[in-house]
Design a protein around this motif. Structure first.
Motif, mmCIF file in Angstrom:
data_model
loop_
_atom_site.group_PDB
_atom_site.id
_atom_site.type_symbol
_atom_site.label_atom_id
_atom_site.label_comp_id
_atom_site.label_asym_id
_atom_site.label_seq_id
_atom_site.Cartn_x
_atom_site.Cartn_y
_atom_site.Cartn_z
ATOM 1 N N LEU A 215 -26.579 8.478 -4.708
ATOM 2 C CA LEU A 215 -25.969 7.770 -3.581
ATOM 3 C C LEU A 215 -26.907 6.716 -2.988
ATOM 4 O O LEU A 215 -26.461 5.617 -2.628
ATOM 5 N N TYR A 216 -28.204 7.053 -2.891
ATOM 6 C CA TYR A 216 -29.096 6.209 -2.100
ATOM 7 C C TYR A 216 -30.183 5.486 -2.892
ATOM 8 O O TYR A 216 -30.833 4.587 -2.360
ATOM 9 N N GLN A 217 -30.430 5.887 -4.130
ATOM 10 C CA GLN A 217 -31.600 5.342 -4.820
ATOM 11 C C GLN A 217 -31.278 4.678 -6.155
ATOM 12 O O GLN A 217 -32.191 4.326 -6.899
ATOM 13 N N LYS A 218 -30.019 4.458 -6.455
ATOM 14 C CA LYS A 218 -29.637 3.889 -7.746
ATOM 15 C C LYS A 218 -28.934 2.535 -7.617
ATOM 16 O O LYS A 218 -28.369 2.039 -8.589
ATOM 17 N N ASN A 219 -28.926 1.969 -6.416
ATOM 18 C CA ASN A 219 -28.344 0.641 -6.188
ATOM 19 C C ASN A 219 -26.840 0.567 -6.458
ATOM 20 O O ASN A 219 -26.303 -0.487 -6.806
ATOM 21 N N TYR A 220 -26.155 1.712 -6.307
ATOM 22 C CA TYR A 220 -24.703 1.700 -6.353
ATOM 23 C C TYR A 220 -24.159 1.529 -4.941
ATOM 24 O O TYR A 220 -24.802 1.920 -3.963
ATOM 25 N N ASN A 221 -22.953 0.957 -4.827
ATOM 26 C CA ASN A 221 -22.296 1.037 -3.522
ATOM 27 C C ASN A 221 -21.705 2.436 -3.357
ATOM 28 O O ASN A 221 -21.683 3.243 -4.300
ATOM 29 N N ASN A 222 -21.236 2.750 -2.168
ATOM 30 C CA ASN A 222 -20.798 4.115 -1.884
ATOM 31 C C ASN A 222 -19.646 4.551 -2.778
ATOM 32 O O ASN A 222 -19.598 5.700 -3.229
ATOM 33 N N THR A 223 -18.712 3.650 -3.045
ATOM 34 C CA THR A 223 -17.566 3.990 -3.884
ATOM 35 C C THR A 223 -18.008 4.280 -5.313
ATOM 36 O O THR A 223 -17.577 5.270 -5.931
ATOM 37 N N GLN A 224 -18.897 3.442 -5.854
ATOM 38 C CA GLN A 224 -19.416 3.671 -7.198
ATOM 39 C C GLN A 224 -20.185 4.994 -7.269
ATOM 40 O O GLN A 224 -19.995 5.788 -8.193
ATOM 41 N N ALA A 225 -21.051 5.216 -6.284
ATOM 42 C CA ALA A 225 -21.860 6.437 -6.282
ATOM 43 C C ALA A 225 -20.987 7.677 -6.203
ATOM 44 O O ALA A 225 -21.212 8.659 -6.928
ATOM 45 N N ALA A 226 -19.988 7.651 -5.326
ATOM 46 C CA ALA A 226 -19.107 8.812 -5.193
ATOM 47 C C ALA A 226 -18.381 9.092 -6.501
ATOM 48 O O ALA A 226 -18.220 10.263 -6.902
#
Length: 261
Positions: A215-226
């Motif tokens: 969620l916080y350390q891979k440079n994804y936005n929240n939708t992508q991370a989720a």
């Protein structure tokens, strides 16, 4: 409880073994449970529902009228659970028509000079350190620790087992299991110390860490991370709790910390 120097309205319902110290005022439409101690110079106003074995220290005002200009003398409540300690000069305001109640759960410690505004809902086993201030309509989960002089914006949510460092300004939602710090408030890791104290295993802590890395350390936005978390991480209670929190967030979740150039 027979204290001649305290005023207790005849309409209040006070358990027989409640102790009320001198110069305290208890208004009409108040209920106080067994074993509770009310210190001197406390004011408990209409609509208070206080549980068993609580301690309320001098100078506190419980169930005061909301500091909300829309409030129009509605018949609302302040509900405080069992085994709650409320230290000196705490103010907890009753609800408005939004929720009709302000709620503090069981086994909480609210330290001196804290303020909990109208329509807040606080979970169980929370600790709010000195001068913590909650605006209206805030939701706080279980086992949340807010360190001293934390201020929380109205309508924010703070997830279960979160820890917020002292002096923080909480403007966005704080997900469960995390530590939040710096300015602007950011993710600074998971609350591993608190989780270990509450019996979380090393494997479970590692699982939560891996979720927040995505969620916080891979440079994804929240939708992508989720989406990645849901697709790649095993379905567990903690994973689903984090995903549901992100989905339900109204103000948006706090950002990850990054260094400025």
């Amino acid at each position: 409880m027979n204290q001649p120097l305290a005023y207790v309205h005849p309409g209040a319902k006070i358990a027989k073994n409640v102790v009320i110290e001198p110069f305290t005022t208890i208004h009409n439409n108040v209920v106080i449970g067994d074993g509770t101690w009310i210190g001197s110079n406390v004011t408990i106003m209409e609509g208070a529902r206080i549980g068993k074995n609580c301690s309320i220290f001098p100078g506190s005002v419980i169930s005061g009228v909301p500091q909300d200009l829309k409030y129009d003398e509605e018949d609302t409540l302040t509900i405080i659970g069992d085994n709650v300690t409320i230290r000196e000069c705490v103010t907890i305001n009753r609800g408005t028509t939004h929720k009709m109640k302000t709620v503090v759960g069981n086994n909480c410690l609210i330290m001196a000079y804290c303020h909990i505004a109208h329509d807040c809902v606080i979970g169980d086993h929370c600790i709010f350190s000195n001068n913590t201030t909650l605006a209206g309509h805030i939701t706080v989960g279980d086992y949340v620790v807010l360190a001293g002089m934390t201020a929380v914006h109205q309508f924010c949510s703070i997830g279960n087992h979160a820890f917020v460092t002292g002096g923080s300004l909480v403007r966005k939602d704080v997900p469960p299991f995390v530590k939040a710090g710096r300015e602007p408030l950011s993710y600074v890791g998971i609350n591993s110390v608190g989780l270990r104290r509450r019996g979380f295993t090393t494997d479970k802590i590692r699982e939560i860490q891996n979720i927040y890395r995505i969620l916080y350390q891979k440079n994804y936005n929240n939708t992508q991370a989720a989406g990645i978390i849901e697709a790649e991480m095993e379905a567990t209670h903690e994973r689903d709790e984090i995903l549901q929190f992100i989905k339900d967030s109204q103000r948006g979740i706090m950002k990850g910390y990054f260094k400025s150039n």
